[in-house]
Motif scaffolding. Structure first.
Motif: not given
Length: 470
Positions: A460-466, A166-169, A179-197
């Motif tokens: 913008g420089n990416g794509s988004m899905v509701q 599933k996609l997140s934000v 800047a380019a961006y990606t609408q990442v999956t929920i898992q990818e977003m949580y992985d990113f959050i935990l990596t930042d921490m």
């Protein structure tokens, strides 16, 4: 996403012109005049910019939960309010969400500022290496906290089996315009959050410059929140204990009530008393504003929502009073000042610990933690220890207490979504309106908020899905 970057560009220009001046004397930021940020103090000032970078506006979640009373005039004027407040599953909230954009754009403006700090703090001037790393780490924590709010508002709740599908934000890590961006999956977003921490943790101080600056206690408490949302109760308990080792102070609401009892209990007075939940609230790990970001009164509650609080709850009695104005009866907010609706407090961590203990089978330990909180909330003449015979009994009491303690924040919304996804402790909301019983089921699509239409129309420089159909 063009609209995002237009707003971010304006914010950045304002920050540079004003020298990152904060609006509150409590934080004491001195204007620097017009300049390009170079020194560490220039970048650190962005953390102090509370009204721009510490705003957690989750108004539609509060309306959906019916955690606030909404006037008939507001309901008739704002169709999106009406749809969420009355749980109208036929309403096209995607079409209606063409102006309620603050949650989205305020969050990404803050993320842009944190990205700018993360990209430049380690090479900034007039600072030692340890000072650079501290500010860099604090920006990482704040970025992670902001992304956590976004993913738990605009995407489905975390579920290990589907989080990689599933996609997140949108995930934006650059402060560059367009800047380019990606609408990442929920898992990818949580992985990113935990990596930042994980990257930030070694450089955080035990005591920070202000309550806006994350410290070790903030990080441990946020870790506990994240792991709880991921249903990882062992890790959530581990970090809850670490956070409480840093600070375990609870505010004694029974003492506050007694000190203000004459005014609180006067049926003819609606004079507001000072909020203790501001910058210096002793339960704060970190402070962030909620839907309002200036000195104000609390939102009013419906009579149905008020009825869910315990008898003798001094925290409730000190904050709301029954009032009738014309045809409207509701519980009027009686505190005036600042409120930590977007940060993290010790009481949340106590209740995370209680839930994790209950789930592990330590029911007595869970109730001991729960009662430690209640002793600072329930008036002595009404107080008695709560007990539970099993995990289910303990969970019911912990869930209700936490909903009441964290009311008007995003946490109850996150918790109910999590519990509904799990299925064991699902919650169906219900109320009677004009003789008709309305319900919001655990399976409803309304538990995921739609992106603002402006973000979808201007990717913008990416794509988004509701993430939700309506």
């Amino acid at each position: 996403m063009i609209k995002i970057f237009q707003k971010i560009t304006l914010l950045s220009a304002l920050l540079l012109t004003l020298g990152f001046t904060a609006c509150d004397e409590y934080l004491g930021v001195i204007p620097k005049g017009e300049k390009i940020p170079e020194t560490l103090a220039d970048f650190e000032a962005m953390i102090r910019y509370e009204y721009g970078n510490h705003r957690v506006d989750v108004n539609q979640a509060l309306i959906l939960l019916n955690d606030q009373w909404v006037s008939p005039s507001s309901l008739s004027y704002y169709p999106l309010y009406e749809a969420n407040y009355f749980w109208d599953e036929s309403a096209d909230r995607v079409a209606l969400n063409n102006s309620d954009e603050t949650t989205y754009y305020a969050s990404y403006s803050a993320i842009n500022a944190f990205n700018l700090i993360i990209s430049n703090a380690l090479t900034s001037t007039e600072a030692s290496e340890s000072e650079q790393k501290e500010v860099w780490a604090q920006a990482k924590v704040l970025r992670a906290m902001t992304y956590f709010n976004l993913v738990n508002y605009y995407a489905d709740t975390y579920e290990a089996a589907t989080a990689s599908e599933k996609l997140s934000v949108p995930l934006i890590t650059s402060a560059d315009v367009n800047a380019a961006y990606t609408q990442v999956t929920i898992q990818e977003m949580y992985d990113f959050i935990l990596t930042d921490m994980e990257e930030a943790l070694p450089y955080l101080p035990e005591v920070a410059a202000t309550v806006l600056h994350p410290n070790l206690g903030t990080a441990y408490a946020f870790y506990a929140r994240v792991y709880l949302q991921m249903n990882n109760y062992d890790k959530a308990l581990e970090f809850a204990n670490k956070a409480l080792d840093e600070s375990d102070v609870l505010f004694d609401w029974t003492t506050y009530y007694e000190a203000n009892k004459d005014l609180i209990t006067n049926p003819d007075s609606y004079i507001r008393t000072a909020s203790p939940m501001g910058f210096d609230y002793i339960e704060n790990y970190s402070y962030r504003h909620g839907s309002t970001y200036y000195s104000s009164s609390e939102k009013s509650l419906t009579t149905e929502r008020a009825a869910s609080f315990e008898e003798g709850d001094a925290r409730f009695l000190s904050r709301w009073k029954l009032r009738t104005v014309g045809a409207d009866t509701y519980y009027y907010g009686t505190l005036q000042g600042y409120f930590n609706y977007g940060g993290i407090t010790t009481v949340e961590v106590y209740l995370i610990k209680a839930e994790c203990l209950a789930r592990s089978g330590d029911v007595n330990g869970a109730m001991e933690v729960l009662n430690a909180v209640r002793k600072t909330r329930i008036l002595p003449e009404e107080y008695s220890d709560l007990t539970a015979a099993n995990t289910a009994g303990a969970m019911a009491k912990i869930i209700q207490t936490k909903r009441n303690e964290l009311i008007l924040t995003l946490t109850p919304f996150c918790d109910i979504r999590r519990l509904n996804q799990e299925g064991t402790y699902s919650i169906t909301l219900s109320k009677v309106v004009d003789g008709e019983t309305l319900t919001l089921s655990p399976e409803s699509h309304m538990w995921t908020m739609p992106f603002p239409q402006g973000a979808i129309d201007n990717p913008g420089n990416g794509s988004m899905v509701q993430n939700v159909e309506k």
